[in-house]
Design a protein around this motif. Sequence first.
Motif, mmCIF file in Angstrom:
data_model
loop_
_atom_site.group_PDB
_atom_site.id
_atom_site.type_symbol
_atom_site.label_atom_id
_atom_site.label_comp_id
_atom_site.label_asym_id
_atom_site.label_seq_id
_atom_site.Cartn_x
_atom_site.Cartn_y
_atom_site.Cartn_z
ATOM 1 N N ASP A 293 4.335 -49.020 5.709
ATOM 2 C CA ASP A 293 3.978 -48.414 6.891
ATOM 3 C C ASP A 293 3.114 -48.398 7.594
ATOM 4 O OD1 ASP A 293 6.315 -46.462 6.929
ATOM 5 O OD2 ASP A 293 4.609 -44.954 5.656
ATOM 6 N N TRP A 294 1.401 -49.377 6.109
ATOM 7 C CA TRP A 294 0.922 -49.414 6.985
ATOM 8 C C TRP A 294 0.759 -50.779 7.612
ATOM 9 C CZ3 TRP A 294 -0.534 -54.946 6.834
ATOM 10 C CH2 TRP A 294 0.386 -55.502 5.928
ATOM 11 N N ALA A 295 2.253 -51.342 8.024
ATOM 12 C CA ALA A 295 2.078 -52.303 9.238
ATOM 13 C C ALA A 295 3.011 -51.588 10.278
ATOM 14 C CB ALA A 295 3.194 -53.682 8.903
ATOM 15 N N ILE A 296 3.410 -51.006 10.282
ATOM 16 C CA ILE A 296 3.897 -49.915 11.397
ATOM 17 C C ILE A 296 3.264 -48.917 12.353
ATOM 18 C CG2 ILE A 296 5.858 -48.149 12.298
ATOM 19 C CD1 ILE A 296 7.662 -49.866 9.861
ATOM 20 N N PHE A 297 2.503 -48.271 11.405
ATOM 21 C CA PHE A 297 1.614 -46.917 11.730
ATOM 22 C C PHE A 297 0.860 -47.604 12.655
ATOM 23 C CE2 PHE A 297 5.145 -44.528 10.575
ATOM 24 C CZ PHE A 297 5.252 -43.883 11.282
ATOM 25 N N PRO A 298 -0.349 -48.660 12.447
ATOM 26 C CA PRO A 298 -1.469 -48.512 12.658
ATOM 27 C C PRO A 298 -0.981 -49.188 14.412
ATOM 28 C CG PRO A 298 -1.969 -49.357 10.845
ATOM 29 C CD PRO A 298 -0.674 -49.061 11.126
ATOM 30 N N THR A 299 0.367 -49.685 14.172
ATOM 31 C CA THR A 299 0.236 -49.832 16.504
ATOM 32 C C THR A 299 0.906 -49.068 16.829
ATOM 33 O OG1 THR A 299 1.055 -52.688 15.018
ATOM 34 C CG2 THR A 299 1.628 -52.339 17.292
ATOM 35 N N PHE A 300 1.475 -47.994 16.099
ATOM 36 C CA PHE A 300 2.400 -47.343 16.784
ATOM 37 C C PHE A 300 1.728 -46.045 17.199
ATOM 38 C CE2 PHE A 300 4.426 -43.016 16.130
ATOM 39 C CZ PHE A 300 5.127 -42.642 17.071
ATOM 40 N N GLY A 301 0.974 -45.782 16.179
ATOM 41 C CA GLY A 301 -0.302 -44.758 16.579
ATOM 42 C C GLY A 301 -1.517 -45.415 17.462
ATOM 43 N N LEU A 302 -2.182 -46.460 17.890
ATOM 44 C CA LEU A 302 -2.296 -46.960 18.503
ATOM 45 C C LEU A 302 -1.812 -47.747 20.180
ATOM 46 C CD1 LEU A 302 -4.036 -50.014 17.233
ATOM 47 C CD2 LEU A 302 -5.627 -47.366 17.708
ATOM 48 N N ALA A 303 -0.898 -47.750 20.682
ATOM 49 C CA ALA A 303 0.126 -47.714 21.548
ATOM 50 C C ALA A 303 -0.382 -46.368 22.075
ATOM 51 C CB ALA A 303 1.312 -48.367 21.164
ATOM 52 N N TYR A 304 0.704 -45.611 21.415
ATOM 53 C CA TYR A 304 0.326 -43.872 21.129
ATOM 54 C C TYR A 304 -0.355 -43.698 21.784
ATOM 55 C CZ TYR A 304 3.695 -39.732 21.023
ATOM 56 O OH TYR A 304 3.540 -38.127 21.545
ATOM 57 N N LEU A 305 -1.895 -43.599 21.042
ATOM 58 C CA LEU A 305 -2.868 -43.320 22.127
ATOM 59 C C LEU A 305 -3.742 -43.867 22.908
ATOM 60 C CD1 LEU A 305 -4.708 -42.772 18.435
ATOM 61 C CD2 LEU A 305 -4.150 -40.793 19.806
ATOM 62 N N ALA A 306 -3.421 -45.207 23.593
ATOM 63 C CA ALA A 306 -3.430 -45.933 24.767
ATOM 64 C C ALA A 306 -2.436 -44.843 25.920
ATOM 65 C CB ALA A 306 -3.103 -47.249 24.589
ATOM 66 N N LEU A 307 -1.067 -44.857 25.531
ATOM 67 C CA LEU A 307 -0.283 -44.440 26.991
ATOM 68 C C LEU A 307 -1.235 -42.608 27.102
ATOM 69 C CD1 LEU A 307 3.316 -44.851 25.154
ATOM 70 C CD2 LEU A 307 1.972 -45.975 27.178
ATOM 71 N N LEU A 308 -1.569 -42.361 25.672
ATOM 72 C CA LEU A 308 -1.862 -40.828 25.637
ATOM 73 C C LEU A 308 -3.229 -40.541 27.119
ATOM 74 C CD1 LEU A 308 -0.585 -39.177 23.884
ATOM 75 C CD2 LEU A 308 0.412 -39.019 25.439
ATOM 76 N N ALA A 309 -4.174 -41.300 26.421
ATOM 77 C CA ALA A 309 -5.866 -41.652 26.832
ATOM 78 C C ALA A 309 -6.427 -42.213 28.440
ATOM 79 C CB ALA A 309 -6.468 -41.984 25.885
ATOM 80 N N TRP A 310 -5.764 -44.196 27.682
ATOM 81 C CA TRP A 310 -6.190 -44.345 29.023
ATOM 82 C C TRP A 310 -6.119 -44.493 30.656
ATOM 83 C CZ3 TRP A 310 -5.485 -49.421 25.784
ATOM 84 C CH2 TRP A 310 -6.603 -49.775 25.450
ATOM 85 N N PRO A 311 -6.885 -44.592 31.357
ATOM 86 C CA PRO A 311 -6.441 -44.067 32.707
ATOM 87 C C PRO A 311 -5.740 -45.661 33.253
ATOM 88 C CG PRO A 311 -8.696 -43.883 32.203
ATOM 89 C CD PRO A 311 -8.523 -44.798 31.119
ATOM 90 N N GLY A 312 -4.763 -45.404 33.887
ATOM 91 C CA GLY A 312 -4.219 -46.485 34.744
ATOM 92 C C GLY A 312 -4.847 -47.154 35.483
#
Length: 165
Positions: free
Chosen positions: A124-143
């Motif tokens: 999980d330490w390898a999967i979820f940092p990538t998953f979490g950061l990518a998911y947060l980027a999709l929701l938070a960063w403006p295009g």
Amino acid sequence: MTAHPIDSLRNTLSFSFQPRGRADRGEAWTYLLAATLCATLLSGMVSALTTGALADCLSLGIVVTCAIPAPALAARRFHDFNRSGWWSLALAPGALRLLLLEILQRGFGWSAREVAEDVLRWIDWAIFPTFGLAYLALLAWPGSSGANRFVASSAGRGHDRPAPR
């Protein structure tokens, strides 16, 4: 200009299998909230009306059905950053993990899920940092503003004119 939430949801559902074009933050948030609310309410109704394996299968089916637009939406959201939609594959391991654990729980009970989680916690330490950061980027960063290499419209939003290849 941000679209009305109903228009954002209609757009997401209309392009459930279409990864071309762009999706703004509003569309991503609207889908997330609507899918969560829909899955929660429908699964709750199923649990109240049925029991056992039927309830488990129906609840899993509801969750999977609500998640169908997610891959195409993720690709369109990355396009809004002027990035390739293939970056959305960074979300796949986390999403597949969650889906497989749900299938194990629904099909074989909590004990089977607990065994799988004990094994998976070491990766999980390898999967979820990538998953979490990518998911947060999709929701938070403006295009990116204006037209980009994925949409050639002057407004830079929408699915009406994908950029020429």
